[in-house]
Scaffold this active site. Structure first.
Site, PDB file in Angstrom:
ATOM      1  CE1 TYR A 128      -5.493  -3.405  -5.888  1.00 38.34           C
ATOM      2  CE2 TYR A 128      -6.152  -1.046  -7.007  1.00 38.34           C
ATOM      3  CZ  TYR A 128      -5.260  -1.821  -6.088  1.00 38.34           C
ATOM      4  OH  TYR A 128      -4.620  -1.151  -5.453  1.00 38.34           O
ATOM      5  CD  GLU A 160      -4.372   2.124  -4.938  1.00 36.35           C
ATOM      6  OE1 GLU A 160      -4.848   1.804  -5.886  1.00 36.35           O
ATOM      7  OE2 GLU A 160      -3.285   1.020  -4.366  1.00 36.35           O
TER       8      GLU A 160
END
Length: 399
Positions: free
Chosen positions: A94, A136
């Site tokens: 990310y 997640e």
């Protein structure tokens, strides 16, 4: 995020609607130039055909439109989260994506990218990354809590390779360590990773598990795409042509949100086109294996009998499960068949439209949109219609 920052992000919605794919295309080009190692993580076939750029543009737009209340996007976050865990996406990814996305916004917008706007999008991205990576991590935790569960990539042996039709072959995958396989929900998929010599890259692809849970193996049933250079067929063609029994492949743990609703006696209607039947076959096996009293209607369409995978298996299941009724459409029949032409639910309207039924649709995007529309037009509640589109999402039918 401050109120002013949310307003700045919202103000970019018209630009994202018109130029979103331009932005995401620039982003991917930039990211792969600076971080080429990520080519091993992303599906480069979807980069070639533009599906991934479009899917990301739609996701960024949806996030900007709902910046005041991103919680409404949780079903989408859940679906994307499952795809990310199946590709072993981690929090550090990310950071890389955020860096290149913000740089791309500045480079594409040029002088319009004022410092306050970039700061607003930086805050927005950090919020989104926190939501996604947090969700997640929960999914990863669930995976390892299962018996024989794992995260990342694990070696499996191709113990059987079975031809189901002239186009589709099944691969029976057993853990290389000889242990059990983690359980899954009928309808879920696994990611399979192979090294592609022509690209000099490891490449992942997601395939539906085409069998009911059994504790011993996973089965995937793969269509061979025409043309070795077909972007969607780089892995499938290699599986068909080069992978032999006893070869080793790498898999990630089962994932996916398109799953059979558990503990229900409501009628179940399955509608598939071509290889789209693979997740539905797993659902069908699970239902008929319980010898329950659930009425099942199976609707499937393909070109002809030669490409019809699981034809004999379906006949056997129907023979042992009296409440299973099937309707097969062949677009180019070579012999007399039940239905000729593309799947047309209006031809079997009384069989399909059942009170309190659950509907599962899987196939190409136009196939899903057509039959979803028919069901809605005939009074079916959208909450009872479940669908999965192969590849990056392009449909937003339940919004």
């Amino acid at each position: 995020m401050t109120t002013e920052q949310k307003q700045l992000v919202t103000a970019t919605v018209p630009v994202l609607r018109e130029h979103g794919v331009l932005l995401t295309t620039h982003f991917y080009n930039r990211m792969f130039t600076h971080n080429p190692e990520l080519k091993h993580v992303f599906n480069m076939g979807n980069q070639q055909n533009g599906k991934q750029q479009t899917a990301l543009a739609m996701a960024v737009l949806a996030y900007a439109e709902h910046i005041e209340n991103p919680a409404v996007l949780m079903p989408v976050v859940d679906s994307i989260g499952h795809k990310h865990t199946s590709l072993d996406i981690r929090p550090e990814h990310y950071a890389i994506v955020g860096k290149h996305l913000l740089a791309s916004i500045a480079e594409v917008l040029g002088d319009a990218a004022k410092p306050a706007l970039l700061e607003a999008w930086a805050a927005a991205y950090q919020q989104l990354a926190a939501i996604m990576s947090g969700h997640e991590q929960g999914l990863y935790a669930k995976q390892v809590s299962k018996n024989a569960g794992w995260t990342g990539w694990k070696p499996f042996i191709v113990k059987q390779k079975v031809k189901e039709s002239v186009e589709i072959t099944s691969f029976y995958l057993y853990p290389a360590d000889g242990g059990a396989v983690a359980d899954f929900l009928p309808g879920q998929y696994i990611s399979l990773r192979l090294f592609l010599p022509e690209l000099q890259l490891l490449q992942p692809r997601q395939y539906s598990i085409s069998c009911a849970p059994n504790g011993k193996y996973y089965r995937i049933s793969v269509k061979k795409e025409t043309g070795a250079s077909h972007p969607d067929g780089m892995i499938s063609n290699r599986l068909h042509q080069h992978i032999r029994e006893n070869d080793v492949v790498e898999l990630s743990a089962p994932a996916g949100t398109f799953t059979l609703k558990e503990h229900t006696s409501r009628p179940q209607v399955f509608i598939s086109g071509g290889v789209g039947q693979t997740p539905l076959i797993a659902m069908l096996e699970a239902l008929t294996g319980k010898q329950a009293d659930t009425p099942i209607t199976w609707v499937h369409g393909c070109r002809n009998e030669a490409v019809h995978a699981f034809k004999d298996h379906l006949t056997q299941l129907a023979g042992s499960y009296p409440l299973l009724h099937h309707h097969i459409f062949y677009d180019q029949p070579e012999v007399q068949t039940q239905h000729t032409g593309w799947v047309d639910l209006s031809e079997i309207k009384t069989a399909v439209l059942q009170a309190d039924a659950d509907y599962y649709i899987c196939g190409p995007a136009p196939f899903i949109a057509k039959h979803y529309g028919f069901l809605v037009e005939n009074g079916v509640d959208t909450a009872s219609i479940h669908f999965e589109e192969f590849g990056p999402a392009s449909l937003q039918l339940n919004n």
